[in-house]
Write a protein that holds these residues in place. Structure first.
Motif, PDB file in Angstrom:
ATOM      1  N   ALA A   1       0.816  -1.221   0.000  1.00 46.69           N
ATOM      2  CA  ALA A   1       0.000   0.000   0.000  1.00 46.69           C
ATOM      3  C   ALA A   1       0.847   1.268   0.000  1.00 46.69           C
ATOM      4  CB  ALA A   1      -0.927  -0.008   1.219  1.00 46.69           C
ATOM      5  N   MET A   2       2.100   1.180   0.456  1.00 49.02           N
ATOM      6  CA  MET A   2       2.952   2.375   0.529  1.00 49.02           C
ATOM      7  C   MET A   2       3.322   2.934  -0.836  1.00 49.02           C
ATOM      8  SD  MET A   2       5.387   1.515   3.821  1.00 49.02           S
ATOM      9  CE  MET A   2       5.419  -0.250   3.511  1.00 49.02           C
ATOM     10  N   ILE A   3       2.948   2.228  -1.900  1.00 47.16           N
ATOM     11  CA  ILE A   3       3.199   2.742  -3.246  1.00 47.16           C
ATOM     12  C   ILE A   3       2.448   4.043  -3.475  1.00 47.16           C
ATOM     13  CG2 ILE A   3       1.305   1.610  -4.484  1.00 47.16           C
ATOM     14  CD1 ILE A   3       5.027   1.755  -5.587  1.00 47.16           C
ATOM     15  N   LYS A   4       1.448   4.324  -2.670  1.00 45.15           N
ATOM     16  CA  LYS A   4       0.671   5.569  -2.807  1.00 45.15           C
ATOM     17  C   LYS A   4       1.539   6.806  -2.620  1.00 45.15           C
ATOM     18  CE  LYS A   4      -0.823   5.629   2.047  1.00 45.15           C
ATOM     19  NZ  LYS A   4       0.062   6.740   2.457  1.00 45.15           N
ATOM     20  N   ASP A   5       2.671   6.672  -1.960  1.00 46.67           N
ATOM     21  CA  ASP A   5       3.562   7.808  -1.709  1.00 46.67           C
ATOM     22  C   ASP A   5       4.667   7.944  -2.747  1.00 46.67           C
ATOM     23  OD1 ASP A   5       2.201   8.451   0.709  1.00 46.67           O
ATOM     24  OD2 ASP A   5       3.321   6.875   1.756  1.00 46.67           O
ATOM     25  N   HIS A   6       4.656   7.124  -3.788  1.00 43.83           N
ATOM     26  CA  HIS A   6       5.745   7.115  -4.764  1.00 43.83           C
ATOM     27  C   HIS A   6       5.768   8.421  -5.553  1.00 43.83           C
ATOM     28  CE1 HIS A   6       8.465   5.764  -7.915  1.00 43.83           C
ATOM     29  NE2 HIS A   6       8.677   4.660  -7.234  1.00 43.83           N
TER      30      HIS A   6
ATOM     31  N   LYS B   1      -2.254  -3.971  -9.226  1.00 46.39           N
ATOM     32  CA  LYS B   1      -3.593  -3.399  -9.051  1.00 46.39           C
ATOM     33  C   LYS B   1      -3.608  -2.369  -7.927  1.00 46.39           C
ATOM     34  CE  LYS B   1      -6.251  -7.314 -10.865  1.00 46.39           C
ATOM     35  NZ  LYS B   1      -7.161  -8.444 -10.532  1.00 46.39           N
ATOM     36  N   THR B   2      -2.867  -2.628  -6.869  1.00 47.29           N
ATOM     37  CA  THR B   2      -2.781  -1.656  -5.774  1.00 47.29           C
ATOM     38  C   THR B   2      -2.196  -0.336  -6.265  1.00 47.29           C
ATOM     39  OG1 THR B   2      -2.533  -3.395  -4.115  1.00 47.29           O
ATOM     40  CG2 THR B   2      -1.766  -1.197  -3.500  1.00 47.29           C
ATOM     41  N   ALA B   3      -1.141  -0.417  -7.081  1.00 48.85           N
ATOM     42  CA  ALA B   3      -0.529   0.796  -7.629  1.00 48.85           C
ATOM     43  C   ALA B   3      -1.495   1.531  -8.560  1.00 48.85           C
ATOM     44  CB  ALA B   3       0.759   0.444  -8.358  1.00 48.85           C
ATOM     45  N   ILE B   4      -2.213   0.775  -9.395  1.00 44.52           N
ATOM     46  CA  ILE B   4      -3.179   1.391 -10.322  1.00 44.52           C
ATOM     47  C   ILE B   4      -4.283   2.111  -9.540  1.00 44.52           C
ATOM     48  CG2 ILE B   4      -4.963   0.877 -12.025  1.00 44.52           C
ATOM     49  CD1 ILE B   4      -3.102  -1.381 -13.046  1.00 44.52           C
TER      50      ILE B   4
END
Length: 262
Positions: A178-183, A252-255
Motif C-alpha cells: 500500500a505504501m506505493i501511494k507515496d511514490h 492493481k494496488t498501484a493502479i
C-alpha cells in the motif's frame, strides 16, 4: 552466467556521504574509478547491501539506468589512519566484501517539479519499487539523480523489508504494498498494466536464481538467525518468485492508488 559483477579493492577513503544513518562514502578503488561504497558494518548491516544489490540488478534487467555495481573489498589495514573514530569503527566492522556503485560525478538530485519523466519509464520505476517493496522513493527522498540529462536510480537499501523479520515469506511475498501511494512518480505511471506484462518476460525465475546465487556468503550470516547462507538464498528466491507469480496484487494496488490522485 550472464550477470557479471566485477570485484575491486578499495584503496582510498575519500569522503563520507552523511545522508541517512548508514554513512556510505566515496572511495577510490584499484581500477582507478571512484565508487559510492556502502558498508556491511553500518545501519541494517549486510541486509542493506543485499537490498541494494538485488534492487540495482533487477532495475538494470528492466532497462532502467543504475550505476555499475561492484563487490568492493576492504582489507584489514584499511581505514586505520582515518581520524574520525565513528568512521574508523565502521571500516573495521566492514572488512571483507562490501558493495560499491560507480560514482556519478556531477550528478544532481532529481526534482519532480523540474524534471519530466515519460509514462513508460515512470511506470517501470513504480512497478519495480512495488515488486521489491522499496519504501524510499518519495517526494521527500526521491533517490534518483539526473546525470548527463538522463535519469538514474540510486539507493535501494530500504527494499525487501520482509527480511528484517524473516517470517512467513510466502505471505510477505503476496502483500499489496500500500505504501506505493507515496511514490514520487505514481502520477506519471499510466502504463502499469503494460509494464507488468513486459517486465514478467524479463524478470524470470531463471534470472532471479542466477542473481541470488551471486550474493556473497559473508552477507548471509546474520546475528540472531539460525539459517544457513543457502537457506537465506532459498528464502529470497521464494519471496521474489512468489511475488512475481502474484504480481497482479501489487500492480492493481498501484493502479488504484494512482486513480486516487489524478
Amino acid at each position: 552466467m550472464s550477470i557479471q559483477i566485477r570485484e575491486v579493492q578499495v584503496m582510498r577513503y575519500i569522503t563520507p556521504l552523511r545522508e541517512g544513518g548508514s554513512l556510505p562514502a566515496i572511495a577510490a578503488a584499484d581500477d582507478d574509478f571512484n565508487y559510492v561504497v556502502k558498508f556491511k558494518g553500518a545501519g541494517h548491516g549486510p541486509k542493506g547491501l543485499i537490498s541494494e544489490f538485488l534492487g540495482c540488478e533487477i532495475a538494470r534487467k528492466l532497462g532502467l539506468r543504475v550505476p555499475e555495481v561492484v563487490f568492493a573489498e576492504l582489507d584489514e589495514a584499511f581505514g586505520r589512519t582515518e581520524g574520525d573514530e565513528e568512521i574508523q569503527d565502521l571500516l573495521k566492522w566492514s572488512q571483507g566484501v562490501n558493495i560499491g556503485l560507480h560514482f556519478l560525478s556531477g550528478a544532481i538530485n532529481f526534482d519532480p517539479v523540474v524534471n519530466d519523466v515519460d509514462a513508460e519509464t515512470a511506470s517501470k520505476i513504480v512497478w519495480l519499487d512495488a515488486f521489491i517493496t522499496n519504501i524510499d522513493r518519495t517526494h521527500r527522498n526521491t533517490n534518483m539523480l539526473m546525470w548527463h540529462k538522463e535519469l538514474w536510480l540510486i539507493d535501494h537499501g530500504a527494499s525487501f523489508y520482509f527480511h528484517h523479520t524473516w517470517k512467513d515469506i510466502e505471505k510477505a511475498a503476496q502483500t499489496p504494498f500500500a505504501m506505493i501511494k507515496d511514490h514520487v512518480l505514481l502520477r506519471s505511471a499510466s502504463e502499469l498494466e503494460a509494464i507488468e506484462k513486459s517486465s514478467k518476460t524479463l524478470i524470470t525465475p531463471e534470472f532471479l536464481t542466477e542473481l541470488i546465487e551471486l550474493i556473497p556468503e559473508s552477507w548471509l550470516q546474520w546475528e540472531g538467525f539460525l539459517e544457513t547462507p543457502e537457506e537465506f538464498k532459498a528464502g529470497y528466491l521464494q519471496f521474489l518468485t512468489t511475488r512475481l507469480a502474484h504480481s497482479e496484487i501489487f500492480t492493481k494496488t498501484a493502479i488504484h492508488a494512482r486513480e486516487n490522485i489524478i
